[in-house]
Design an enzyme around this catalytic site. Structure first.
Site, mmCIF file in Angstrom:
data_model
loop_
_atom_site.group_PDB
_atom_site.id
_atom_site.type_symbol
_atom_site.label_atom_id
_atom_site.label_comp_id
_atom_site.label_asym_id
_atom_site.label_seq_id
_atom_site.Cartn_x
_atom_site.Cartn_y
_atom_site.Cartn_z
ATOM 1 C CB SER A 17 -0.955 -0.047 1.196
ATOM 2 O OG SER A 17 -1.928 0.966 1.129
ATOM 3 C CG ASP A 33 7.981 4.639 -11.422
ATOM 4 O OD1 ASP A 33 8.539 3.534 -11.545
ATOM 5 O OD2 ASP A 33 6.746 4.792 -11.526
ATOM 6 C CE LYS A 89 -4.841 -2.365 1.007
ATOM 7 N NZ LYS A 89 -5.116 -1.041 0.416
#
Length: 530
Positions: free
Chosen positions: A299, A310, A324
């Site tokens: 999460s 990224d 999740k």
């Protein structure tokens, strides 16, 4: 019987109201079909009421309404939708809010099962239990005069909690004391820290473990970074972090990225896209960063790891994370209950979906079956800022895969016999321990005697083969007893193979970030008008 029927009626009304609420949520964007949907829902609710009435009147045993509705009908309905939509009965909703707030009211200590008793694992430094003189290893014999025999750890923990300023009487049995010790402890506000460990693991190199994301996490991370001073590198440990509050995850990622960089976005059928960017940024503090993750990282913790990866800000190492990426909106309901309903999905800055596939799998397999988690054949392909390939739809895949060290039979046996806990409890009574303590041959000889006394099976070959692990475990447990839980955790972190690997990879993390900055600068200069 009348009282039980009245209780059942209240719960059925609550259930029907919840179903009606869900119907409104799912129909609000489709007014043309709302009438038909309302008719279908009404018919289904009538059928449910009929079924429950037959069950209550004819089942072989008396029906517990709480169990049938709270633990059965409502969770069953929600789990058909997805694995993370959930209903919270009054007790679980109270615990949820406690976790989110990052504090509770009690005496401030961890308790756990040992040798068929509930004992004090460790009081938290500065809390009422700590100030009262309660020690690790104390057996909790009674709370407010109620014997703890046959009580679970949860039962005892519940008795120790209570309103701030109230007094709880704790009876303990302590090694070396002839009779029980009585403590009158005044309950207080106890912080539940997200950053449960941070220290300079090497000169200029920080280590920080973030256990969860609650209402104080961003501030705790900021405070820890400031306490580190002039950092030359950081190990950010997100292993076993189940996530928590989205805004706190965004705030933590903000500490490591540049101002304006995208952190995460989310959107769903009934919620427009929302993008979260770094509001302040790291003020140019681009020290090398390694992020530790494992299958328990989920999460909000995946949001942080995904944003760092990224943007090529740091090196993510460990196992593929849980996956999740469903956004739950928590709706308070009547009778101190709550509903966590999935309303959107999370996407990393590159556009990766964090959530892994949960179709056609049981709830058990979703949580515990890891087969195929590293298979990239059918996963979406995305690119980081520098053009590195990353995959979506299955958690965050690490840049460097590290399989967790698995315990062997000998290690499991020592832990199952509480060998280190029992040894430390005896050792502290008979020795003065300083922070210069090391496990030498004399300590090892005493440890052998402790194993013999406890009839714990071992061989000299096993002790030799597991020498580093045994010595680290002995030192950690003794430091918990002598100086508190945090000092014991430091010892564990310093010898943790994944943490040590992370330290070795800091130069690679620096090279990754520097290369990304160069690629992005070259790309930007090539697009400038000439």
């Amino acid at each position: 019987m009348a009282r039980s029927s009245h209780r059942a009626s209240i719960l059925i009304v609550s259930f029907l109201a919840l179903c009606g609420f869900l119907g409104m949520v799912f129909a609000q964007k489709n007014p043309a079909t709302a009438h038909d949907r309302d008719s279908d829902v009404s018919q289904s609710l009538r059928q449910f009421t009929q079924v429950y009435d037959i069950v209550e009147q004819n089942y072989a045993e008396p029906v517990n309404p709480d169990k049938a509705i709270y633990n059965g009908a409502i969770p069953g309905m929600l789990h058909v939708l997805d694995p993370h939509s959930n209903f919270f009965d009054p007790k679980s909703y109270s615990l949820l809010r406690e976790d989110q707030r990052g504090k509770y009211y009690g005496v401030g200590m961890t308790v756990g099962p040992r040798n068929n008793k509930v004992i004090v694992i460790a009081p938290f430094a500065g809390t009422p239990a700590y100030r009262a003189g309660i020690h690790p290893g104390d057996i909790i014999a009674a709370v407010d005069g109620k014997p703890t025999d046959n009580m679970t750890t949860g039962d005892v923990a519940d008795l120790l909690k209570g309103p701030k300023g109230t007094t709880v009487h704790i009876t303990v049995l302590r090694e070396g004391s002839d009779k029980p010790l009585e403590f009158a402890v005044v309950r207080d506000e106890i912080p539940r820290y997200s950053v449960d460990l941070h220290f300079l693991i090497r000169p200029g190199i920080g280590y920080m473990h973030v256990a969860q994301f609650n209402e104080t996490t961003e501030k705790e991370v900021q405070d820890a970074i400031e306490q580190f001073g002039d950092l030359k590198g950081l190990i950010l440990d997100l292993r076993q972090n189940p996530g928590g509050l989205l805004n706190e995850g965004v705030g933590v990622a903000d500490k490591f990225l540049h101002k304006g960089q995208l952190i995460v976005s989310h959107h769903g059928r009934s919620s427009p896209e929302r993008r979260y960017t770094a509001a302040r940024g790291n003020s140019g503090r681009d020290y090398p960063l390694v992020v530790l993750v494992n299958r328990g990282t989920a999460s909000a913790a995946e949001i942080v790891a995904g944003a760092i990866q990224d943007h090529d800000r740091g090196l993510v190492i460990g196992e593929t994370t849980f996956g999740k990426g469903l956004v739950q909106t928590v709706y308070p309901l009547s009778n101190d209950t709550g509903l966590a309903l999935t309303t959107a999905k999370y996407y990393t800055p590159s556009g990766r979906l964090i959530q892994r596939d949960y179709s056609n799998v049981s709830l058990y397999d979703y949580y515990f079956d890891r087969d195929g988690i590293n298979d990239t054949a059918n996963k979406e392909v995305k690119l980081t800022d520098s053009g590195r390939t990353v995959y979506g739809g299955g958690g965050i895949s690490p840049d460097v895969k590290i399989e967790p060290v698995k315990s062997n039979h000998f290690q499991d046996s020592l832990l199952q016999h509480y060998a280190f806990f029992n040894f430390a409890k005896h050792y502290i009574v008979n020795h003065h321990v300083t922070k210069n303590f090391e496990v030498d041959d004399n300590v090892m000889q005493e440890f052998r005697k402790s194993l013999d006394a406890g009839k714990v099976p071992y061989t000299e070959a096993e002790l030799l083969q597991n020498n580093d692990w045994v010595r680290s475990s002995i030192k950690s447990e003794i430091f918990v007893d002598a100086f508190g839980q945090e000092e014991g955790l430091k010892v564990k972190a310093e010898t943790d193979p994944e943490v040590v690997k992370g330290l070795d990879l800091l130069p690679q993390a620096r090279a990754l970030a520097e290369n990304a900055r160069k690629i992005i600068a070259d790309r930007n200069s090539a697009t400038l008008p000439r």
